[in-house]
Each structure stands twice: as C-alpha cells, then as structure tokens.
Design a protein around this motif. Sequence first.
Motif, PDB file in Angstrom:
ATOM      1  N   VAL A  72       0.838  -1.203   0.000  1.00 28.45           N
ATOM      2  CA  VAL A  72       0.000   0.000   0.000  1.00 28.45           C
ATOM      3  C   VAL A  72       0.876   1.258   0.000  1.00 28.45           C
ATOM      4  O   VAL A  72       0.559   2.264  -0.659  1.00 28.45           O
ATOM      5  N   THR A  73       2.008   1.190   0.733  1.00 29.22           N
ATOM      6  CA  THR A  73       2.927   2.341   0.766  1.00 29.22           C
ATOM      7  C   THR A  73       3.351   2.709  -0.659  1.00 29.22           C
ATOM      8  O   THR A  73       3.294   3.881  -1.086  1.00 29.22           O
ATOM      9  N   TRP A  74       3.726   1.672  -1.398  1.00 29.45           N
ATOM     10  CA  TRP A  74       4.225   1.941  -2.753  1.00 29.45           C
ATOM     11  C   TRP A  74       3.078   2.253  -3.721  1.00 29.45           C
ATOM     12  O   TRP A  74       3.263   3.002  -4.677  1.00 29.45           O
ATOM     13  N   ALA A  75       1.916   1.743  -3.431  1.00 30.50           N
ATOM     14  CA  ALA A  75       0.746   2.124  -4.244  1.00 30.50           C
ATOM     15  C   ALA A  75       0.457   3.604  -4.061  1.00 30.50           C
ATOM     16  O   ALA A  75       0.145   4.335  -5.016  1.00 30.50           O
ATOM     17  N   MET A  76       0.576   4.052  -2.794  1.00 33.21           N
ATOM     18  CA  MET A  76       0.357   5.478  -2.502  1.00 33.21           C
ATOM     19  C   MET A  76       1.408   6.330  -3.219  1.00 33.21           C
ATOM     20  O   MET A  76       1.103   7.377  -3.812  1.00 33.21           O
ATOM     21  N   ALA A  77       2.668   5.847  -3.156  1.00 32.18           N
ATOM     22  CA  ALA A  77       3.755   6.582  -3.812  1.00 32.18           C
ATOM     23  C   ALA A  77       3.487   6.659  -5.328  1.00 32.18           C
ATOM     24  O   ALA A  77       3.710   7.692  -5.955  1.00 32.18           O
TER      25      ALA A  77
ATOM     26  N   ALA B 230      -7.430  16.917  -6.826  1.00 26.07           N
ATOM     27  CA  ALA B 230      -8.552  16.191  -6.212  1.00 26.07           C
ATOM     28  C   ALA B 230      -8.531  14.695  -6.517  1.00 26.07           C
ATOM     29  O   ALA B 230      -8.770  13.855  -5.631  1.00 26.07           O
ATOM     30  N   VAL B 231      -8.228  14.308  -7.777  1.00 25.26           N
ATOM     31  CA  VAL B 231      -8.283  12.886  -8.148  1.00 25.26           C
ATOM     32  C   VAL B 231      -7.311  12.066  -7.293  1.00 25.26           C
ATOM     33  O   VAL B 231      -7.658  11.027  -6.725  1.00 25.26           O
ATOM     34  N   GLU B 232      -6.024  12.579  -7.208  1.00 22.99           N
ATOM     35  CA  GLU B 232      -5.026  11.849  -6.410  1.00 22.99           C
ATOM     36  C   GLU B 232      -5.447  11.807  -4.929  1.00 22.99           C
ATOM     37  O   GLU B 232      -5.258  10.818  -4.238  1.00 22.99           O
ATOM     38  N   GLN B 233      -6.022  12.957  -4.524  1.00 27.30           N
ATOM     39  CA  GLN B 233      -6.457  13.022  -3.127  1.00 27.30           C
ATOM     40  C   GLN B 233      -7.536  11.959  -2.835  1.00 27.30           C
ATOM     41  O   GLN B 233      -7.492  11.263  -1.834  1.00 27.30           O
ATOM     42  N   TYR B 234      -8.508  11.855  -3.760  1.00 22.53           N
ATOM     43  CA  TYR B 234      -9.557  10.838  -3.579  1.00 22.53           C
ATOM     44  C   TYR B 234      -8.947   9.436  -3.542  1.00 22.53           C
ATOM     45  O   TYR B 234      -9.326   8.600  -2.733  1.00 22.53           O
ATOM     46  N   ALA B 235      -7.983   9.216  -4.469  1.00 20.21           N
ATOM     47  CA  ALA B 235      -7.373   7.879  -4.542  1.00 20.21           C
ATOM     48  C   ALA B 235      -6.675   7.535  -3.228  1.00 20.21           C
ATOM     49  O   ALA B 235      -6.856   6.437  -2.675  1.00 20.21           O
ATOM     50  N   VAL B 236      -5.885   8.493  -2.707  1.00 22.96           N
ATOM     51  CA  VAL B 236      -5.160   8.215  -1.459  1.00 22.96           C
ATOM     52  C   VAL B 236      -6.146   8.081  -0.297  1.00 22.96           C
ATOM     53  O   VAL B 236      -5.978   7.239   0.601  1.00 22.96           O
ATOM     54  N   THR B 237      -7.189   8.910  -0.327  1.00 21.34           N
ATOM     55  CA  THR B 237      -8.223   8.799   0.733  1.00 21.34           C
ATOM     56  C   THR B 237      -8.844   7.396   0.703  1.00 21.34           C
ATOM     57  O   THR B 237      -9.049   6.762   1.750  1.00 21.34           O
ATOM     58  N   ALA B 238      -9.126   6.913  -0.524  1.00 19.16           N
ATOM     59  CA  ALA B 238      -9.707   5.556  -0.644  1.00 19.16           C
ATOM     60  C   ALA B 238      -8.751   4.518  -0.065  1.00 19.16           C
ATOM     61  O   ALA B 238      -9.170   3.566   0.610  1.00 19.16           O
ATOM     62  N   ILE B 239      -7.458   4.731  -0.338  1.00 18.64           N
ATOM     63  CA  ILE B 239      -6.466   3.793   0.215  1.00 18.64           C
ATOM     64  C   ILE B 239      -6.528   3.802   1.744  1.00 18.64           C
ATOM     65  O   ILE B 239      -6.535   2.763   2.398  1.00 18.64           O
TER      66      ILE B 239
ATOM     67  N   VAL C 219      -9.047   4.661   3.619  1.00 22.05           N
ATOM     68  CA  VAL C 219     -10.306   4.036   4.041  1.00 22.05           C
ATOM     69  C   VAL C 219     -10.128   2.514   4.081  1.00 22.05           C
ATOM     70  O   VAL C 219     -10.533   1.831   5.034  1.00 22.05           O
ATOM     71  N   GLY C 220      -9.473   1.997   3.038  1.00 21.40           N
ATOM     72  CA  GLY C 220      -9.216   0.546   2.971  1.00 21.40           C
ATOM     73  C   GLY C 220      -8.331   0.083   4.115  1.00 21.40           C
ATOM     74  O   GLY C 220      -8.579  -0.967   4.738  1.00 21.40           O
ATOM     75  N   LEU C 221      -7.263   0.873   4.405  1.00 19.52           N
ATOM     76  CA  LEU C 221      -6.357   0.504   5.500  1.00 19.52           C
ATOM     77  C   LEU C 221      -7.111   0.437   6.819  1.00 19.52           C
ATOM     78  O   LEU C 221      -6.912  -0.478   7.641  1.00 19.52           O
ATOM     79  N   CYS C 222      -7.994   1.412   7.006  1.00 23.38           N
ATOM     80  CA  CYS C 222      -8.767   1.478   8.255  1.00 23.38           C
ATOM     81  C   CYS C 222      -9.660   0.232   8.381  1.00 23.38           C
ATOM     82  O   CYS C 222      -9.736  -0.390   9.452  1.00 23.38           O
ATOM     83  N   ALA C 223     -10.317  -0.129   7.280  1.00 24.90           N
ATOM     84  CA  ALA C 223     -11.199  -1.313   7.310  1.00 24.90           C
ATOM     85  C   ALA C 223     -10.390  -2.580   7.568  1.00 24.90           C
ATOM     86  O   ALA C 223     -10.790  -3.436   8.365  1.00 24.90           O
ATOM     87  N   GLY C 224      -9.238  -2.678   6.893  1.00 24.41           N
ATOM     88  CA  GLY C 224      -8.374  -3.861   7.079  1.00 24.41           C
ATOM     89  C   GLY C 224      -7.937  -3.993   8.530  1.00 24.41           C
ATOM     90  O   GLY C 224      -7.950  -5.085   9.105  1.00 24.41           O
ATOM     91  N   ALA C 225      -7.564  -2.832   9.116  1.00 19.18           N
ATOM     92  CA  ALA C 225      -7.096  -2.857  10.512  1.00 19.18           C
ATOM     93  C   ALA C 225      -8.208  -3.337  11.436  1.00 19.18           C
ATOM     94  O   ALA C 225      -7.966  -4.073  12.407  1.00 19.18           O
ATOM     95  N   ALA C 226      -9.460  -2.902  11.135  1.00 18.87           N
ATOM     96  CA  ALA C 226     -10.584  -3.309  11.996  1.00 18.87           C
ATOM     97  C   ALA C 226     -10.725  -4.833  12.002  1.00 18.87           C
ATOM     98  O   ALA C 226     -11.071  -5.434  13.018  1.00 18.87           O
ATOM     99  N   ILE C 227     -10.430  -5.440  10.851  1.00 22.70           N
ATOM    100  CA  ILE C 227     -10.569  -6.903  10.767  1.00 22.70           C
ATOM    101  C   ILE C 227      -9.379  -7.597  11.429  1.00 22.70           C
ATOM    102  O   ILE C 227      -9.529  -8.495  12.254  1.00 22.70           O
ATOM    103  N   VAL C 228      -8.162  -7.135  11.037  1.00 23.62           N
ATOM    104  CA  VAL C 228      -6.946  -7.817  11.502  1.00 23.62           C
ATOM    105  C   VAL C 228      -6.747  -7.652  13.002  1.00 23.62           C
ATOM    106  O   VAL C 228      -6.260  -8.557  13.680  1.00 23.62           O
ATOM    107  N   LEU C 229      -7.144  -6.481  13.540  1.00 26.04           N
ATOM    108  CA  LEU C 229      -6.846  -6.196  14.948  1.00 26.04           C
ATOM    109  C   LEU C 229      -8.060  -6.374  15.862  1.00 26.04           C
ATOM    110  O   LEU C 229      -8.138  -5.758  16.928  1.00 26.04           O
ATOM    111  N   THR C 230      -9.002  -7.218  15.442  1.00 26.76           N
ATOM    112  CA  THR C 230     -10.166  -7.467  16.308  1.00 26.76           C
ATOM    113  C   THR C 230      -9.682  -7.986  17.650  1.00 26.76           C
ATOM    114  O   THR C 230      -8.853  -8.878  17.724  1.00 26.76           O
TER     115      THR C 230
END
Length: 406
Positions: free
Chosen positions: A32-37, A111-120, A122-133
């Motif tokens: 994800v780090t490199w996807a963001m980059a 805005a487009v890049e901002q939305y893309a990174v924001t989506a990333i 959002v995904g990280l947050c959801a993943g953490a909720a699952i992994v760190l239950t």
Amino acid sequence: MTSLTAESAMYRVAIGGAYRNIPGSVWFSIAVTWAMAYVLWEVSDLQNLLAWAVSLTIVNLGRFAYARQRIRSADFLDNPQREGRNMTLGLLTTGVGFALGYYWFAVHAPAVEQYAVTAIHVGLCAGAAIVLTGCRAAFLAYSVPLITVATATMLWCAMIEGDGLRGVVGLMLVLYVFGVMMYQTQAEKSLLFNIRLRFEKDELLARKDELLAELHVLNRELSADRDAFQTASLTDGLTGLANRRHFDRTLNREWDRCRRDGTPFACIMLDIDYFKPYNDRYGHMAGDDCLRTVASMIATTASRGGDFAARFGGEEFVVLLPGTDVQGASLLAERIRAMTEERAIPHAGGCTDRVVTLSAGVAALTPGDRFPSAQSLVDLADEALYQAKKRGRNRVVVRDFDDDAV
Ligand code: GH3
Ligand code: MG
Ligand code: MG
C-alpha cells in the motif's frame, strides 16, 4: 478457574491472534505504501516521496522481523500486556507514517489523487478493523491518525476551496469512522464471547472428568457398603455365624441341589443344656460369651466345603451337611458335643456335669417324594434333639430315614 484468570487468558488469546496476523499484514502495508507513492508520483517532490516510502517500508520490515521473532520465541505471550503494548507502538508508528504521507504529499495534490489516497486510507482502516479485532488500542493507534488526516483534509479543502463534493466525502468519512468503530466494537465483543465459550467448555470438560472420578469413588463406596450390608443382613451379630434368614435360604437351595443330585442331606440341631440357669447364675454377658465360644467350636468343626453352620435362635444352632450321610453327620455332631464338654466352661447351675454341655439331634435323608420339603429334615432333626434332651441331655440322638426315602 476464576473469572480474573479467564479474563487474562482471553486477552492473551486475542493478542496472540492479532499478533499472528502482523507478518502477513506488513506485506500488505508495504504494498500500500508503494501504491500510494505511485498515485502521488506525478504530483510530489520525488526525492521526498521516495524518502517517505523507503522509511515507511523500513519501519514495516522492522515490524515484520520483530513480530516473527516474538511469535517464535519461547516466552511469547508470557506477558501479553507487554506484547500488546509493543504491537500498539508498532502500529502507531505505521499509522502515523501513512498519515504523514497523506499530510506531506496528498493535502496539496489534485482532487483525483487526493480521492485515490483517501480511498487507500479508508481501505487501511477497514483492514485494521478486521486484523486487529480484540486489540482496540492497537486498532485506534493505527487507524485514528490516518483516517483523521484524510477526513480533516477533505473537510478543510471543502471549506477553503468551496468544494461541495469533498465536503460530502469528508462527512461520509466521519460516518465511516463511526461505522468502523461500531463494527470493531461488535467484532471484539463476539470474539471475546467466543473465546469465553471455549474456556467455559474446557472448564466444563475438566469438571466433567472430576465429577466422573467422584462418581467412580462413590460407586465403589456404595458397592462396598452394599456388600457390607448384605453380609451384615445374613450374619448373626453376636456369634458371627450365619443368621436364621441365611439359614432358610441355604436350606432350600441345598435341598434342591441334593434332590437333583440324588445325594443325602444331613442336618444337626444343637441346643446348649440348661442355658437359662447358666444365664441366671453367671449373668447375661457371660451367657453371650458362652454362646460365642460354642459357636466358634461349631464353626471350626463344620468347616468342610459345603458345610453350613447357623445360629437357629437363642442357644440353638444348626448345621447343614449337603452330600453327607447319617454316619458322617453323627460323627460331626459327636465331635461338637465332645469338644464342648472338653472345653469345660464352668456351669455350677447345671443339673449334670458342672460344665456347659449341649445336646444334638441328627437327621439325614435323600430328598424325594416321601420328603418333598426341606422343613421335614429340620423337623426330624428337631425331634431327635427333643429325644436327646429327654434322655438326659449331653448326647447325640440320630434319626435316619435314608432307607425309607423314595
Ligand atoms: P434345656 O436344657 O432344656 O435346653 O434348657 P435351657 O435352659 O437351655 O432352655 P430354655 O429354652 O429354657 O432357655 C434358653 C435360654 O437361653 C433362655 C434365654 O435367656 C437364653 N438366651 C437366649 N438367647 C440368648 C442370648 O442371645 N444371650 C444370652 N446370654 N442368653 C440367651
Ligand atoms: Mg432351646
Ligand atoms: Mg437349651
């Protein structure tokens, strides 16, 4: 197990589960780090972007190495609180790293890049909720920085640039944060509930084994008591010989056996002479001692396999001799009589020999049509005993009906 230890054991299981997810999730984090980059490549200062991505990758690799080492170490989870703290610290570092990346490179991006990174994010947050239950602190340490920066940026840009769309996205992010928090709370509750159920099941299984062992012991005690009770119910308390009940059962059983086998069946009735005067003179306790002594002599004399001695009642005894004819029974009766006399228990109140003596009546017959019931054998022996008394006591009288038996 007390509820306190159950709670700490539950915490240990939750931490252990989350910890084991770390190595796998670290690779996702690096990707994800490199996807963001990659998303921000065109719109950022490359040198700074690379420095950020490499630094965050190094942090993630460090977390990977540490988590692997901890999971494999012998004292893993010996101190789950410490393990939990370290995991939270690692996740806080990564979460802040992503938040900084957003802050440095995405806040001023189009805005487009901002939305893309924001989506990333959002995904990280959801993943953490699952992994760190089950590990709320670690989840908050990771997701709060990165989602806060994204939400704040959306709302800030909406205000500054008057961009309604980003305002809507910002508000949706606020709702999303609440949603994820609620999900995390519920997931944590159900995880802990499941772990508690598992503990309770183990506890119940252990209790079941304990109860089975207790039941086994109680069963053994019960059957020992039953055996003791059975023995007591068939034994005469004073002399230790079989009691009348035992005698009645044995008489019928042996009678039937002799009838089947066609063998003779002998019975000796014994009665201590002048026992009432003995009691009157020496007292009831001495009378009891005398009964015990005579009983033990009868028991030792009639001790061949199949011989059966019982206290018939009061100072009367009976010996059953299945498979024995009248000669054998007479010999035995005479032996008991002689032994009693030789024992020379003083009896000054007796009218005869100044020692305790006994009289015996012997009867023997082969069960058949002429004597269909066992009682007839006992009656004959009793008749013989009566004769022995009548003829002066301290003697054996015999009735032999074997020749007449059909
Ligand atoms: P006989 O020679 O005709 O047999 O006379 P006896 O006195 O022996 O017979 P009797 O039937 O008159 O008396 C029996 C006595 O046995 C009366 C009773 O007090 C005594 N007796 C019965 N059971 C017990 C007992 O358990 N302990 C004691 N000490 N005495 C008993
Ligand atoms: Mg009597
Ligand atoms: Mg008597």
